[in-house]
Design an enzyme around this catalytic site. Structure first.
Site, PDB file in Angstrom:
ATOM      1  CD  GLU A  76      -3.094   0.952   0.383  1.00  0.00           C
ATOM      2  OE1 GLU A  76      -3.133  -0.048  -0.353  1.00  0.00           O
ATOM      3  OE2 GLU A  76      -3.947   1.848   0.378  1.00  0.00           O
ATOM      4  CG  ASP A  77       1.434   2.925   3.195  1.00  0.00           C
ATOM      5  OD1 ASP A  77       0.525   3.369   2.465  1.00  0.00           O
ATOM      6  OD2 ASP A  77       1.293   2.633   4.392  1.00  0.00           O
TER       7      ASP A  77
END
Ligand code: MN
Length: 714
Positions: A76-77
């Site tokens: 996600e990051d």
């Protein structure tokens, strides 16, 4: 901040010989990918996945889960992808991380429908691999612990979401400590004032009760030792939100929550638990009906314990829980307790049994397409207020609180539900809407000719019963519409010397179907029965024009006579469709905006009643039809109102002025003065809809000396 070595040590302690290498590698990879990123707290981002992994070791989970916990925010990051993770850590880890990533993208805040969709996905993820939800719960717990760094807006939103979704899921999975902590933190942000008040009171109570707790523990331990029962005793306080919730639900004061403190007796074996219970009851008098045996009947989240409340040594109520060490472990960690030490995806028999509710939900979500209905079911399933009842053969059935014999019947079998005529509870006949209580034995009386009634929908609690009843009604409604439609069409076709059966057989009818937008002849005929299409519209495609016009005039004339000169009014929709003949019940004068229901009259269309009208309530449920008001009509409707006031000069003038100011046309008025100088004024006025009426009544009520304004019905 927890260190990776602590995590590795913990795993080796609870799972000697586990291959921790994958965890180490996950740590190094996560550290590299998140490098340079910081949390809102100012700490390096890595602290978050580390804490999450730490929480997973508190649940004593396998190395795959812990590794996935370390990597849960990587796709996600950071720039790394799921494929990278699969390549490096294997498909199991990647699968779980993928699941967590998908969940973190769910929009929870939006409309009900999207929220339902999000929860549906959560449940599917849970059924796919429970470890996804366990990581998600630990993720949320750490985010809640660090919520103070968020903006106030976000704090409220996240806390609310935690209370609505995550805490109930933790509860349903039996992970009590996570549930309690999530609830308490959310409580602190959502109701800071109430939180502080309860926290202070509990702290004070703990101080005051210190000596008392020791005294009670001492007595119990001594008595148990005398009876040669080896056990541990502890005194525990309820968590803050639990106290608040009880105060709210039972509408009581803090001082009246008597089970803030509970004593827990941990024994070695199950027989010892019952022995300990017998012993307690022999020296402290039990309070009737407060005893619960969750050992014989575990809660759906696998919780097992004996609960009892007794009159203690100082004549006070004492709540006591008795269970084994193993049960205590399950009470704390729930589903995770059964997952511990195990590698691989399979559950033991007991755990998969405890998972039936989840499988049930997954199965039900397939036929609960309506988001409201789905949310309703999830709400019922996630807030486990269940009752346990017995079949005559002694099997236990778990039903939601408030469930009725009809729910019970459908839980046994759809056919039993459909043919359910009556029920006996513990041998006596009860009404079908009777609410079952735990421990009752239920026997269903069936008749092969009995059919489900639409009224059942108003009291059944389970999704299965609801959807089966709806399904049955839908089929019978269609059957009835078909017969009715057939009769109506045949009549008009005969008048034109046409043979309906022949046209259907030859396929010529298809012309009308296509023109009117129906697939098959049956669909079209059913639509006639429903009132969506008039028989005239159908016959038009087959009868010669001139003849038709003449016939139509006489038919319309006849219909007009039949509804006694009242012209059919627009303003109402039959399930979103128009073109049907509408009459309004004279008994209740429904207005646009009033909740209404329709009654299908044979060949005459539909009569509209207010749902509260006694006529509507007594009508054959099989001929009932749901109605909606169409938006914007310029129709006006007559309505009678009664105004009670103290008679004075000018009162009537004031009222009529108020009526005309609010654009209510007065059609009729009468006034009677009572002996006590009060006046009854009756008006028949024309109004646009219920809202308009409300406005009118409000403005009349404001007039000086007016006591009461009411709408006259019936
Ligand atoms: Mn996270």
């Amino acid at each position: 901040m927890i260190r990776i070595t602590d995590i590795l040590d913990r795993i080796s302690a609870y799972h000697p010989g586990a291959d921790v290498e994958i965890v180490e590698r996950a740590y190094i990879y996560s550290a590299r990918m998140h490098e340079g990123q910081v949390r809102l707290s100012g700490e390096p981002y890595l602290s978050h996945p580390l804490e999450v992994a730490g929480l997973l070791t508190e649940l004593k989970l396998d190395t795959v889960s812990v590794a996935a916990g370390l990597l849960h925010d990587v796709p996600e990051d950071t720039k790394a992808s799921l494929e990278d993770i699969a390549e490096m850590f294997g498909s199991d880890v990647a699968h779980i991380v993928g699941g967590v990533t998908k969940l973190s993208r769910l929009p929870f805040r939006s409309s009900e429908a999207r929220q339902a969709e999000s929860i549906r996905k959560m449940i599917l993820a849970m059924a796919d691999d429970i470890r996804v939800i366990l990581i998600k719960l630990c993720d949320r717990l750490h985010n809640m612990r660090t919520l103070k760094y968020q903006t106030e807006d976000k704090q409220i939103r996240i806390a609310q979401e935690t209370l609505d979704i995550y805490a109930p899921i933790a509860n349903r999975l039996g992970i009590n400590w996570i549930k309690n902590e999530l609830e308490d933190i959310a409580f602190m942000y959502l109701f800071p004032h109430e939180y502080r008040e309860i926290a202070n009171k509990v702290t004070r109570k703990k101080e005051e009760q210190g000596e008392y707790v020791e005294k009670v523990k001492e007595i119990i331990l001594k008595r148990m030792a005398e009876a040669h029962i080896n056990c541990e005793v502890e005194g525990r306080h309820k968590h803050f939100y639990g106290i608040y919730h009880k105060m709210m639900v039972q509408q009581i004061k803090f001082e009246d929550v008597y089970d803030i403190l509970a004593f827990r007796i941990i024994c070695h074996t199950i027989p010892q638990c019952y022995e300990a219970l017998g012993l307690i009851h022999s020296f402290w008098k039990p309070i009737p009906k407060r005893f619960k045996d969750y050992i014989a009947m575990p809660k759906p989240n696998m919780y097992q314990s004996l609960h009892t409340t007794v009159i203690g040594p100082f004549r006070e109520r004492v709540e006591i829980q008795i269970r084994t060490k193993e049960m205590d472990r399950v009470a704390r960690n729930g589903i995770a307790a059964h997952w511990q030490y195990k590698e691989g995806k399979t559950f033991d028999e007991k755990t998969s049994q405890a998972f039936t509710w989840l499988r049930k939900l997954v199965k039900e979500q397939e036929y609960l397409k309506d988001p409201d209905e789905f949310m309703e079911t999830v709400r019922i399933e996630l807030f486990p207020d269940e009752v346990y009842v017995f079949t005559p053969r002694g099997d236990v059935l778990t039903l939601p609180k408030g469930a009725t014999p009809v729910d019970f019947a459908y839980a046994i079998h759809s056919e039993v539900g459909n043919q359910c005529l009556g029920a006996k509870v513990d041998g006596r006949i009860v009404p079908l809407k009777y609410q079952l209580k735990t421990g009752e034995m239920v026997e269903i009386i069936t008749s092969p000719h009995h059919k489900p009634s639409k009224d059942w929908l108003s009291f059944v609690k389970t999704a299965k019963a609801r959807s089966r009843i709806r399904q049955h009604i839908k089929t019978t409604e269609r059957k009835r519409s078909l017969t009715l439609g057939h009769d109506m069409c045949e009549k008009i076709f005969r008048k034109h010397n046409l043979n309906l059966a022949k046209l259907v057989k030859s396929g010529e009818i298809q012309k009308a179907c296509t023109e009117l937008g129906y697939k098959t002849a049956d669909d079209l005929i059913a639509a006639v029965g429903y009132g969506k299409v008039t028989p005239l519209q159908v016959v038009r495609y087959f009868a010669p024009r001139s003849e038709l016009k003449e016939k139509r005039e006489t038919i319309v004339e006849k219909l007009k006579q039949r509804i006694r000169g009242k012209k059919p009014k627009p303003g109402i929709l039959v399930k979103g469709l128009d073109g049907i003949l509408i009459r309004y019940g004279k008994c209740c004068n429904p207005l646009p905006g009033d909740p209404v229901v329709g009654y299908i009259t044979r060949g005459q269309g539909v009569t509209v009643h207010r749902t509260t009208c006694p006529h509507a309530l007594s009508m054959d449920p099989a001929r009932r039809i749901e109605l909606e008001w169409a938006p914007d009509t310029d129709e006006v409707y007559p309505v009678r109102i009664h105004v009670l006031g103290h008679d004075r000069i000018g009162l009537l003038a004031n009222i009529t002025a108020a009526l005309s100011e609010t654009e209510a046309n007065i059609l009729e008025a009468s006034v009677n003065t009572r002996a006590d100088k009060r006046a009854d004024c009756y008006f028949t006025i024309s109004v646009v809809d219920a809202k308009h009426l409300e406005k009118i009544m409000k403005s009349v009520k404001k007039i000086k000396n007016v006591i009461k304004v009411s709408r006259i019905t019936g």
